[in-house]
Scaffold this motif. Sequence first.
Motif, PDB file in Angstrom:
ATOM      1  N   LEU A 237       0.825  -1.208   0.000  1.00 58.18           N
ATOM      2  CA  LEU A 237       0.000   0.000   0.000  1.00 58.18           C
ATOM      3  C   LEU A 237       0.861   1.260   0.000  1.00 58.18           C
ATOM      4  O   LEU A 237       0.508   2.259  -0.645  1.00 58.18           O
ATOM      5  CB  LEU A 237      -0.946  -0.007   1.197  1.00 58.18           C
ATOM      6  N   ASN A 238       1.982   1.236   0.711  1.00 54.14           N
ATOM      7  CA  ASN A 238       2.890   2.390   0.686  1.00 54.14           C
ATOM      8  C   ASN A 238       3.428   2.621  -0.726  1.00 54.14           C
ATOM      9  O   ASN A 238       3.540   3.766  -1.181  1.00 54.14           O
ATOM     10  CB  ASN A 238       4.053   2.165   1.650  1.00 54.14           C
ATOM     11  N   ARG A 239       3.763   1.539  -1.415  1.00 55.07           N
ATOM     12  CA  ARG A 239       4.251   1.659  -2.784  1.00 55.07           C
ATOM     13  C   ARG A 239       3.158   2.218  -3.694  1.00 55.07           C
ATOM     14  O   ARG A 239       3.416   3.066  -4.549  1.00 55.07           O
ATOM     15  CB  ARG A 239       4.717   0.295  -3.290  1.00 55.07           C
ATOM     16  N   THR A 240       1.926   1.769  -3.484  1.00 57.47           N
ATOM     17  CA  THR A 240       0.798   2.261  -4.274  1.00 57.47           C
ATOM     18  C   THR A 240       0.594   3.752  -4.053  1.00 57.47           C
ATOM     19  O   THR A 240       0.370   4.510  -5.006  1.00 57.47           O
ATOM     20  CB  THR A 240      -0.484   1.494  -3.910  1.00 57.47           C
ATOM     21  N   GLU A 241       0.691   4.189  -2.795  1.00 65.87           N
ATOM     22  CA  GLU A 241       0.555   5.614  -2.492  1.00 65.87           C
ATOM     23  C   GLU A 241       1.626   6.433  -3.207  1.00 65.87           C
ATOM     24  O   GLU A 241       1.344   7.515  -3.740  1.00 65.87           O
ATOM     25  CB  GLU A 241       0.646   5.840  -0.982  1.00 65.87           C
ATOM     26  N   ARG A 242       2.852   5.937  -3.221  1.00 66.27           N
ATOM     27  CA  ARG A 242       3.943   6.662  -3.891  1.00 66.27           C
ATOM     28  C   ARG A 242       3.688   6.754  -5.393  1.00 66.27           C
ATOM     29  O   ARG A 242       3.910   7.803  -6.004  1.00 66.27           O
ATOM     30  CB  ARG A 242       5.280   5.972  -3.617  1.00 66.27           C
ATOM     31  N   GLN A 243       3.240   5.651  -6.002  1.00 67.58           N
ATOM     32  CA  GLN A 243       2.963   5.647  -7.436  1.00 67.58           C
ATOM     33  C   GLN A 243       1.871   6.655  -7.786  1.00 67.58           C
ATOM     34  O   GLN A 243       1.990   7.404  -8.769  1.00 67.58           O
ATOM     35  CB  GLN A 243       2.545   4.237  -7.882  1.00 67.58           C
ATOM     36  N   VAL A 244       0.830   6.677  -6.982  1.00 63.45           N
ATOM     37  CA  VAL A 244      -0.272   7.612  -7.218  1.00 63.45           C
ATOM     38  C   VAL A 244       0.192   9.052  -6.995  1.00 63.45           C
ATOM     39  O   VAL A 244      -0.179   9.970  -7.741  1.00 63.45           O
ATOM     40  CB  VAL A 244      -1.468   7.267  -6.310  1.00 63.45           C
ATOM     41  N   GLY A 245       1.041   9.259  -5.984  1.00 63.36           N
ATOM     42  CA  GLY A 245       1.583  10.595  -5.724  1.00 63.36           C
ATOM     43  C   GLY A 245       2.382  11.131  -6.899  1.00 63.36           C
ATOM     44  O   GLY A 245       2.303  12.321  -7.231  1.00 63.36           O
ATOM     45  N   VAL A 246       3.143  10.253  -7.545  1.00 61.31           N
ATOM     46  CA  VAL A 246       3.925  10.654  -8.723  1.00 61.31           C
ATOM     47  C   VAL A 246       2.996  11.099  -9.851  1.00 61.31           C
ATOM     48  O   VAL A 246       3.257  12.104 -10.530  1.00 61.31           O
ATOM     49  CB  VAL A 246       4.821   9.488  -9.198  1.00 61.31           C
ATOM     50  N   GLN A 247       1.894  10.387 -10.042  1.00 64.00           N
ATOM     51  CA  GLN A 247       0.947  10.737 -11.104  1.00 64.00           C
ATOM     52  C   GLN A 247       0.271  12.076 -10.829  1.00 64.00           C
ATOM     53  O   GLN A 247       0.051  12.879 -11.748  1.00 64.00           O
ATOM     54  CB  GLN A 247      -0.102   9.630 -11.258  1.00 64.00           C
ATOM     55  N   TYR A 248      -0.057  12.340  -9.560  1.00 64.91           N
ATOM     56  CA  TYR A 248      -0.666  13.627  -9.217  1.00 64.91           C
ATOM     57  C   TYR A 248       0.340  14.768  -9.401  1.00 64.91           C
ATOM     58  O   TYR A 248      -0.024  15.874  -9.825  1.00 64.91           O
ATOM     59  CB  TYR A 248      -1.195  13.610  -7.785  1.00 64.91           C
ATOM     60  N   ALA A 249       1.612  14.512  -9.085  1.00 66.13           N
ATOM     61  CA  ALA A 249       2.646  15.535  -9.289  1.00 66.13           C
ATOM     62  C   ALA A 249       2.786  15.855 -10.781  1.00 66.13           C
ATOM     63  O   ALA A 249       2.957  17.020 -11.163  1.00 66.13           O
ATOM     64  CB  ALA A 249       3.977  15.045  -8.717  1.00 66.13           C
TER      65      ALA A 249
ATOM     66  N   GLY B 116      -5.833   5.015 -11.538  1.00 66.30           N
ATOM     67  CA  GLY B 116      -6.761   3.910 -11.298  1.00 66.30           C
ATOM     68  C   GLY B 116      -6.084   2.565 -11.460  1.00 66.30           C
ATOM     69  O   GLY B 116      -6.321   1.638 -10.688  1.00 66.30           O
ATOM     70  N   LYS B 117      -5.216   2.469 -12.466  1.00 69.22           N
ATOM     71  CA  LYS B 117      -4.499   1.218 -12.711  1.00 69.22           C
ATOM     72  C   LYS B 117      -3.600   0.860 -11.526  1.00 69.22           C
ATOM     73  O   LYS B 117      -3.556  -0.302 -11.090  1.00 69.22           O
ATOM     74  CB  LYS B 117      -3.667   1.347 -13.985  1.00 69.22           C
ATOM     75  N   SER B 118      -2.895   1.852 -10.984  1.00 66.50           N
ATOM     76  CA  SER B 118      -2.015   1.613  -9.838  1.00 66.50           C
ATOM     77  C   SER B 118      -2.810   1.189  -8.609  1.00 66.50           C
ATOM     78  O   SER B 118      -2.409   0.276  -7.884  1.00 66.50           O
ATOM     79  CB  SER B 118      -1.204   2.879  -9.518  1.00 66.50           C
ATOM     80  N   ILE B 119      -3.940   1.849  -8.388  1.00 64.80           N
ATOM     81  CA  ILE B 119      -4.751   1.525  -7.218  1.00 64.80           C
ATOM     82  C   ILE B 119      -5.324   0.118  -7.332  1.00 64.80           C
ATOM     83  O   ILE B 119      -5.253  -0.687  -6.389  1.00 64.80           O
ATOM     84  CB  ILE B 119      -5.882   2.563  -7.028  1.00 64.80           C
ATOM     85  N   ARG B 120      -5.867  -0.220  -8.487  1.00 64.38           N
ATOM     86  CA  ARG B 120      -6.437  -1.564  -8.659  1.00 64.38           C
ATOM     87  C   ARG B 120      -5.357  -2.647  -8.553  1.00 64.38           C
ATOM     88  O   ARG B 120      -5.585  -3.698  -7.948  1.00 64.38           O
ATOM     89  CB  ARG B 120      -7.168  -1.652  -9.994  1.00 64.38           C
ATOM     90  N   ALA B 121      -4.184  -2.377  -9.116  1.00 65.18           N
ATOM     91  CA  ALA B 121      -3.085  -3.347  -9.035  1.00 65.18           C
ATOM     92  C   ALA B 121      -2.649  -3.529  -7.585  1.00 65.18           C
ATOM     93  O   ALA B 121      -2.391  -4.658  -7.136  1.00 65.18           O
ATOM     94  CB  ALA B 121      -1.915  -2.892  -9.890  1.00 65.18           C
ATOM     95  N   GLY B 122      -2.569  -2.423  -6.832  1.00 62.24           N
ATOM     96  CA  GLY B 122      -2.203  -2.506  -5.422  1.00 62.24           C
ATOM     97  C   GLY B 122      -3.216  -3.284  -4.613  1.00 62.24           C
ATOM     98  O   GLY B 122      -2.855  -4.092  -3.741  1.00 62.24           O
TER      99      GLY B 122
ATOM    100  N   GLU C  12      -9.636   1.150   1.193  1.00 65.94           N
ATOM    101  CA  GLU C  12      -9.850  -0.045   0.374  1.00 65.94           C
ATOM    102  C   GLU C  12      -8.744  -1.069   0.612  1.00 65.94           C
ATOM    103  O   GLU C  12      -8.987  -2.273   0.566  1.00 65.94           O
ATOM    104  CB  GLU C  12      -9.903   0.337  -1.108  1.00 65.94           C
ATOM    105  N   GLY C  13      -7.520  -0.589   0.875  1.00 71.43           N
ATOM    106  CA  GLY C  13      -6.424  -1.503   1.155  1.00 71.43           C
ATOM    107  C   GLY C  13      -6.667  -2.309   2.411  1.00 71.43           C
ATOM    108  O   GLY C  13      -6.434  -3.529   2.453  1.00 71.43           O
ATOM    109  N   HIS C  14      -7.143  -1.633   3.449  1.00 64.47           N
ATOM    110  CA  HIS C  14      -7.480  -2.346   4.685  1.00 64.47           C
ATOM    111  C   HIS C  14      -8.591  -3.362   4.432  1.00 64.47           C
ATOM    112  O   HIS C  14      -8.534  -4.504   4.893  1.00 64.47           O
ATOM    113  CB  HIS C  14      -7.923  -1.342   5.752  1.00 64.47           C
TER     114      HIS C  14
ATOM    115  N   THR D 105      -4.377 -10.792  -2.692  1.00 66.05           N
ATOM    116  CA  THR D 105      -3.840 -12.140  -2.914  1.00 66.05           C
ATOM    117  C   THR D 105      -2.732 -12.461  -1.911  1.00 66.05           C
ATOM    118  O   THR D 105      -2.617 -13.604  -1.451  1.00 66.05           O
ATOM    119  CB  THR D 105      -3.319 -12.278  -4.356  1.00 66.05           C
ATOM    120  N   GLU D 106      -1.921 -11.452  -1.568  1.00 65.00           N
ATOM    121  CA  GLU D 106      -0.867 -11.679  -0.575  1.00 65.00           C
ATOM    122  C   GLU D 106      -1.470 -12.049   0.776  1.00 65.00           C
ATOM    123  O   GLU D 106      -1.008 -12.976   1.460  1.00 65.00           O
ATOM    124  CB  GLU D 106      -0.007 -10.422  -0.445  1.00 65.00           C
TER     125      GLU D 106
END
Length: 255
Positions: free
Chosen positions: A3-15, A69-75, A175-177, A81-82
């Motif tokens: 989830l931390n990785r997902t947040e970073r990926q989404v943050g990059v897209q917003y930047a 959206g792709k990053s969030i769904r993948a995360g 959603e991650g929780h 599954t993990e």
Amino acid sequence: RILNRTERQVGVQYALLLRNTRRTLQDYYESYADKDGLLHYSDMLKYDRLKKMENQLEGLVKESMVPIGKSIRAGMRESLTESFVRSTAAIGDEVSRTLITVMKPEIIQQAIQNPVSGLTLNQRLAVRRSDIIIRINETLTQGLYRGESYKDMSKRLKTVIENDTVKATRIIRTEGHRVQEAGKFESMASAANQGVITKKWWLSSQDNRVRDHHEHMANKYSKNSPIPYEEDFVNDQTGGRGPHPGALGVAEDDI
């Protein structure tokens, strides 16, 4: 970590969205601002300039929301599954058996898109996209009415996009929780289908961040009084009801 990785990926897209939005705004200021560097509403109404700028910025938002959206769904998929695999392995160790650790694709999709509070994940993302487009247009119109400089307008657009980043982060965490807990629940269901008797209880982390009504749930569904996995947890203090934490269908329980 997922989830931390997902947040970073989404943050990059917003930047990236902020950078492209500022660049588009700057182009219009360079082309149509007055000698004092101010852009006015009346000038932007000429030749549909305002409409063209709004369409450009809307296009940037829609373009950015695809990888977000792709990053969030993948995360969510990876987290689900993990959680399922690790929980199933733990159950297998407990009963000294090797259990099946494969989730069916339809179960994965259902768990990720489960409309717990009335909206699926995709619908929540669509709401965020529409909301940020409206906020950007409102900010532009207000700034033009005031004849703001590029610096002031850019600063206000930055606030709009940063606020939406916070809301996207809240979606990821909520959603991650939920999908982490859904993975545990599905592992119990899978184990039950393989002949293992499974029960559950509500576990509290017992720190000062735990909500009072969740402490109540931990007392109501303690380790000493577990319930069958297929029964719902019922929070009589909030009206929440569901199979696992994060899926009680009430905002004050789930967000």
